[in-house]
Design an enzyme around this catalytic site. Structure first.
Site, short mmCIF file in Angstrom:
data_model
loop_
_atom_site.label_atom_id
_atom_site.label_comp_id
_atom_site.label_asym_id
_atom_site.label_seq_id
_atom_site.Cartn_x
_atom_site.Cartn_y
_atom_site.Cartn_z
N ARG A 21 -4.19 10.69 4.94
CA ARG A 21 -3.02 11.57 5.06
C ARG A 21 -2.12 11.50 3.84
O ARG A 21 -1.48 12.47 3.48
CB ARG A 21 -2.18 11.09 6.22
CG ARG A 21 -2.41 11.67 7.53
CD ARG A 21 -1.34 11.15 8.44
NE ARG A 21 -0.01 11.55 8.00
CZ ARG A 21 0.44 12.79 8.11
NH1 ARG A 21 -0.35 13.73 8.55
NH2 ARG A 21 1.66 13.09 7.73
N ASP A 44 4.82 0.04 12.15
CA ASP A 44 3.55 -0.52 11.63
C ASP A 44 3.33 -1.96 12.06
O ASP A 44 2.27 -2.53 11.78
CB ASP A 44 3.51 -0.43 10.10
CG ASP A 44 3.43 1.01 9.64
OD1 ASP A 44 3.66 1.27 8.45
OD2 ASP A 44 3.16 1.89 10.48
N ARG A 60 0.99 14.17 13.49
CA ARG A 60 1.55 13.85 12.16
C ARG A 60 1.60 15.10 11.27
O ARG A 60 0.94 15.20 10.25
CB ARG A 60 0.74 12.74 11.50
CG ARG A 60 0.84 11.45 12.29
CD ARG A 60 0.10 10.32 11.65
NE ARG A 60 0.79 9.84 10.44
CZ ARG A 60 0.27 8.90 9.67
NH1 ARG A 60 -0.90 8.41 9.94
NH2 ARG A 60 0.92 8.49 8.59
N ILE A 76 8.23 6.31 17.11
CA ILE A 76 7.90 7.09 15.90
C ILE A 76 6.68 7.97 16.12
O ILE A 76 6.70 9.16 15.83
CB ILE A 76 7.66 6.14 14.69
CG1 ILE A 76 8.85 5.21 14.49
CG2 ILE A 76 7.33 6.94 13.43
CD1 ILE A 76 10.13 5.90 14.04
N ARG A 108 -8.49 -0.64 4.91
CA ARG A 108 -7.55 0.31 4.32
C ARG A 108 -6.24 -0.38 3.94
O ARG A 108 -5.53 0.09 3.06
CB ARG A 108 -7.24 1.44 5.32
CG ARG A 108 -8.43 2.29 5.67
CD ARG A 108 -8.00 3.49 6.47
NE ARG A 108 -6.93 4.20 5.79
CZ ARG A 108 -6.24 5.18 6.36
NH1 ARG A 108 -6.51 5.56 7.60
NH2 ARG A 108 -5.28 5.79 5.69
N LYS A 115 0.84 -1.21 0.00
CA LYS A 115 0.00 0.00 0.00
C LYS A 115 0.88 1.26 0.00
O LYS A 115 0.63 2.20 -0.75
CB LYS A 115 -0.87 0.00 1.26
CG LYS A 115 -1.52 1.34 1.59
CD LYS A 115 -2.41 1.28 2.81
CE LYS A 115 -1.67 1.40 4.10
NZ LYS A 115 -1.29 2.76 4.50
N ASN A 116 1.95 1.22 0.82
CA ASN A 116 2.73 2.45 1.01
C ASN A 116 3.73 2.71 -0.11
O ASN A 116 4.52 3.64 -0.03
CB ASN A 116 3.42 2.43 2.39
CG ASN A 116 2.40 2.60 3.50
OD1 ASN A 116 1.24 2.92 3.24
ND2 ASN A 116 2.81 2.33 4.73
N CYS A 136 -4.34 12.44 12.83
CA CYS A 136 -5.10 11.20 12.70
C CYS A 136 -4.98 10.54 14.07
O CYS A 136 -4.33 11.06 14.96
CB CYS A 136 -4.54 10.35 11.58
SG CYS A 136 -3.11 9.43 12.03
C1 EPZ Z 1 4.58 6.67 6.57
O1 EPZ Z 1 3.82 7.69 7.18
C2 EPZ Z 1 3.63 5.49 6.39
N1 EPZ Z 1 2.53 5.88 5.50
C3 EPZ Z 1 3.09 5.06 7.76
O2 EPZ Z 1 2.28 3.92 7.56
C4 EPZ Z 1 4.26 4.68 8.65
O3 EPZ Z 1 3.78 4.34 9.92
C5 EPZ Z 1 5.24 5.86 8.75
O4 EPZ Z 1 5.65 6.27 7.43
C6 EPZ Z 1 6.49 5.52 9.55
O5 EPZ Z 1 7.13 4.43 8.96
C7 EPZ Z 1 2.75 5.91 4.18
O6 EPZ Z 1 3.84 5.63 3.69
C8 EPZ Z 1 1.58 6.31 3.31
P1 EPZ Z 1 6.67 9.88 8.80
P2 EPZ Z 1 4.42 9.20 7.27
O7 EPZ Z 1 6.61 11.18 8.07
O8 EPZ Z 1 5.30 9.45 6.11
C9 EPZ Z 1 6.81 13.12 12.27
C10 EPZ Z 1 0.38 2.59 7.85
O9 EPZ Z 1 -0.06 2.04 8.86
N2 EPZ Z 1 6.73 14.13 11.19
O10 EPZ Z 1 7.81 8.95 8.47
O11 EPZ Z 1 3.28 10.11 7.50
C11 EPZ Z 1 5.57 12.25 12.36
O12 EPZ Z 1 4.60 12.88 13.18
C12 EPZ Z 1 0.88 4.01 7.92
O13 EPZ Z 1 0.49 2.06 6.72
C13 EPZ Z 1 6.71 15.47 11.53
O14 EPZ Z 1 6.74 15.81 12.70
O15 EPZ Z 1 5.31 9.10 8.58
C14 EPZ Z 1 6.10 10.98 12.98
O16 EPZ Z 1 6.18 11.16 14.38
C15 EPZ Z 1 0.65 4.60 9.30
N3 EPZ Z 1 6.63 16.39 10.54
C16 EPZ Z 1 7.52 10.89 12.41
O17 EPZ Z 1 7.84 12.20 11.93
C17 EPZ Z 1 6.60 16.05 9.22
O18 EPZ Z 1 6.56 16.93 8.34
C18 EPZ Z 1 7.66 9.91 11.24
O19 EPZ Z 1 6.58 10.18 10.37
C19 EPZ Z 1 6.61 14.66 8.89
C20 EPZ Z 1 6.69 13.73 9.89
#
Ligand code: EPZ
Length: 417
Positions: A90, A304, A119, A326, A396, A19-20, A114
Site C-alpha cells: 500500500r 501497530d 484503507r 484505527i 515485511r 520501515k515507515n 489489504c
Molecule cells: C500508516 O498507514 C502505517 N503505514 C501503518 O503501518 C499504520 O498502521 C497506520 O499508518 C496508522 O498508524 C505506513 O506508514 C507505511 P492511515 P496508513 O492513513 O497511512 C483511514 C504497519 O504495520 N483512511 O493513517 O495507510 C484508514 O482506512 C502499517 O507498519 C481513509 O479512510 O494509515 C484508517 O482507518 C500497517 N482514507 C485510518 O484512516 C484515506 O485516504 C488511518 O489510516 C486514508 C486513510
C-alpha cells in the site's frame, strides 16, 4: 517458524531503522534530480518492493551496504506506478505526491484493500485536488494531472492519516505558495520526513503538531539522512520480554517515541528503564496486571502494537479490554490465539481478554505483519511447540527476527515446507 515456548527472553536486541520512515524517505527522492543517501535503512521485503517500483519508473537505487541506499531520479522515465508493484504494498501510494509535485502528472494504481481493512486513499486524493490536481479513477488507476503545477492552500484532514500527511508534505514542498495542513499526523516518522525535506531545502514548520505549514520552494537539492529507530519493532520486543518474564535491553530505542505504550507497560507491572542508548525492559516473576487500551493516532497507543499487546493481556492476571479505533479489521490474530487457549471475546471494535494461566502451542497462520509477530510472541510464552506459517508477512517488518530472538535465548527455528 517452529517455536518451543516457556523460556524467558534475556539479552540485548539492536533496534533497526523505521520501515515507515524509510518508505516515504525513498519516494522523496522523486522530488529532486540529485542523490538522496539514506543510512540505517532496515533490510526488509517492503524496502525491496519499493526499490523495485522506483527502479521500474527509472529511479537509480544503489545499495551502498546492507543498511544504506542512494537514490537518484535524474533520469526518471515514466510517471506510471503499475498495479503489479502497488498491489504488493500500500505504501506505494507515496509516489503520488512527489510525482505530481515534480512532473505535474502521475498514474498510480489504486492500492486496493489489504487484510486489515479497505484503507482508502480518498483523503490523499481530495487534498491533492485542493492543491489544483485534476484526478480521475480509470480502470483501477488514479490518473492525476496538475498542468499548471500545484498551489498551496489551507486544508483540514477529516481523519488523521499518516501517509496522507506524508503525500501532502511531499506535494506541498514544491507547490506555489503556502500550505497549512490541519489535523496532520504527528507520528515521529512524519516529523522525520519533514526534517529530511527541510534538509533538501524545503521550508516546513509545525511538524509534530497537528498544523504543519509548508512554504513551497522552486527546487530542492540532494541530502544524506539517517533513518530513525523503528518504534514498533522496539515495542514488539518489549512485549516479548514482558510476556516471557525476562529482561531485554532495546538498543537505540527512543523512549520518547513510545510514551503512551511504556506508560501502559508500567501499569502492567513491567519495568521500563530509559538509558542513554536505549530502554531496558524487565518483568521478573511478578504477574502481568491487566490494563485497558484504546488505539489512537500518535501520541496515543499505536495500532501497530495492538495485536502484540492483546497477546500480553491473554496471560494477564485479570481482564482487560483492547479497542481498535484505527482499522476496521485488525483482530485477525484473535481466532489463532483462541486455538492456543486464550480467552477473548470480540464486541465490534473491542476485544475483552480474560487472562489464562498459560497458552498451549499449536500450528497457527499469519495474516498480516503485526498479527503474525503477535503469534510469534504467543508461541514464545505457550507451553509446547507452535508453528507459525506464512512468515513472509513477518519479513515485511522485522529484520532478522530469528537471530534477534535466538540471541535472547528463545527456542526458535525457521524451516520451509
Ligand atoms: C500508516 O498507514 C502505517 N503505514 C501503518 O503501518 C499504520 O498502521 C497506520 O499508518 C496508522 O498508524 C505506513 O506508514 C507505511 P492511515 P496508513 O492513513 O497511512 C483511514 C504497519 O504495520 N483512511 O493513517 O495507510 C484508514 O482506512 C502499517 O507498519 C481513509 O479512510 O494509515 C484508517 O482507518 C500497517 N482514507 C485510518 O484512516 C484515506 O485516504 C488511518 O489510516 C486514508 C486513510
Amino acid at each position: 517458524m517452529r517455536i518451543v515456548g516457556g523460556t524467558p527472553l534475556n539479552g540485548e536486541i539492536s533496534i533497526g531503522g523505521a520501515k515507515n520512515l524509510a518508505l516515504p524517505a525513498m519516494t522523496a527522492s522523486i522530488l529532486v534530480d540529485e542523490d538522496i543517501k539514506l543510512t540505517n535503512v532496515p533490510l526488509l521485503s517492503d524496502i525491496g518492493s519499493l526499490s523495485e517500483l522506483l527502479t521500474h519508473i527509472g529511479c537509480d537505487v544503489r545499495c551502498n551496504d546492507e543498511h544504506s541506499l542512494t537514490l537518484s531520479t535524474k533520469s526518471l522515465k515514466t510517471v506510471e506506478a503499475p498495479y503489479d508493484f502497488v498491489r504488493k504494498m500500500r505504501a506505494s501510494i507515496l509516489v503520488l505526491g512527489p510525482l505530481l509535485a515534480r512532473f505535474g502528472k502521475a498514474v498510480v494504481s489504486l492500492p486496493g484493500g489489504c487484510s486489515i481493512g479497505p484503507r482508502g486513499v480518498d483523503l490523499h486524493l481530495r487534498a491533492l485536488e485542493h492543491m489544483g490536481a485534476i484526478i480521475s479513477i480509470e480502470n483501477g488507476y488514479i490518473k492525476a494531472n496538475a498542468p499548471k503545477g500545484l498551489h498551496g492552500c489551507d486544508m483540514t484532514f477529516p481523519v488523521t492519516t499518516v501517509t496522507g500527511t506524508e503525500n501532502i508534505l511531499m506535494a506541498a514542498v514544491l507547490a506555489k505558495g503556502t500550505t497549512r495542513l490541519i489535523n496532520a499526523a504527528t507520528e515521529p516518522e512524519v516529523v522525520a520526513l519533514a526534517d529530511l525535506l527541510n534538509q533538501m531545502g524545503g521550508r516546513i514548520s509545525g511538524h509534530g503538531t497537528s498544523m504543519i505549514i509548508i512554504d513551497g520552494v522552486d527546487s530542492l537539492h540532494g541530502a544524506e539522512f539517517e533513518i530513525i529507530p523503528d518504534r514498533i519493532e522496539a515495542g514488539t520486543y518489549a512485549i516479548a520480554a514482558a510476556a516471557t518474564g525476562g529482561e531485554i535491553f532495546l538498543k537505540n530505542c527512543k523512549c520518547k517515541h513510545l510514551t503512551a505504550f511504556f506508560e501502559t507497560l508500567a501499569l502492567n507491572g513491567v519495568e521500563c528503564e530509559e538509558k542513554i542508548d536505549g530502554v531496558r525492559i524487565r518483568r521478573r516473576n511478578a504477574e502481568i496486571k491487566p490494563s485497558d487500551v484504546q488505539t489512537a493516532p500518535y501520541p496515543g497507543f499505536p495500532t501497530d502494537l495492538q495485536a502484540q499487546y492483546t497477546v500480553l493481556m491473554s496471560i494477564c492476571d485479570g481482564t482487560a479490554s483492547v479497542t481498535e479505533n484505527i482499522f476496521e479489521n485488525r483482530f485477525m490474530h484473535i481466532p489463532e490465539i483462541l486455538r492456543m487457549g486464550a480467552n477473548v471475546s470480540v464486541h465490534g471494535k473491542t476485544a475483552v481478554i480474560t487472562g489464562v494461566n498459560k497458552l498451549k502451542g499449536a500450528p497457527v497462520m499469519a495474516t498480516d505483519l503485526r498479527a503474525s509477530v503477535a503469534l510469534v510472541i504467543a508461541g514464545l510464552v505457550a507451553e509446547g511447540e507452535t508453528i507459525v506459517s506464512r512468515l513472509y508477512h513477518i519479513d515485511r517488518g522485522y529484520e532478522g527476527i530469528e537471530q534477534k530472538l535466538l540471541s535472547c535465548g528463545a527456542n526458535v527455528e525457521r524451516f520451509s515446507v
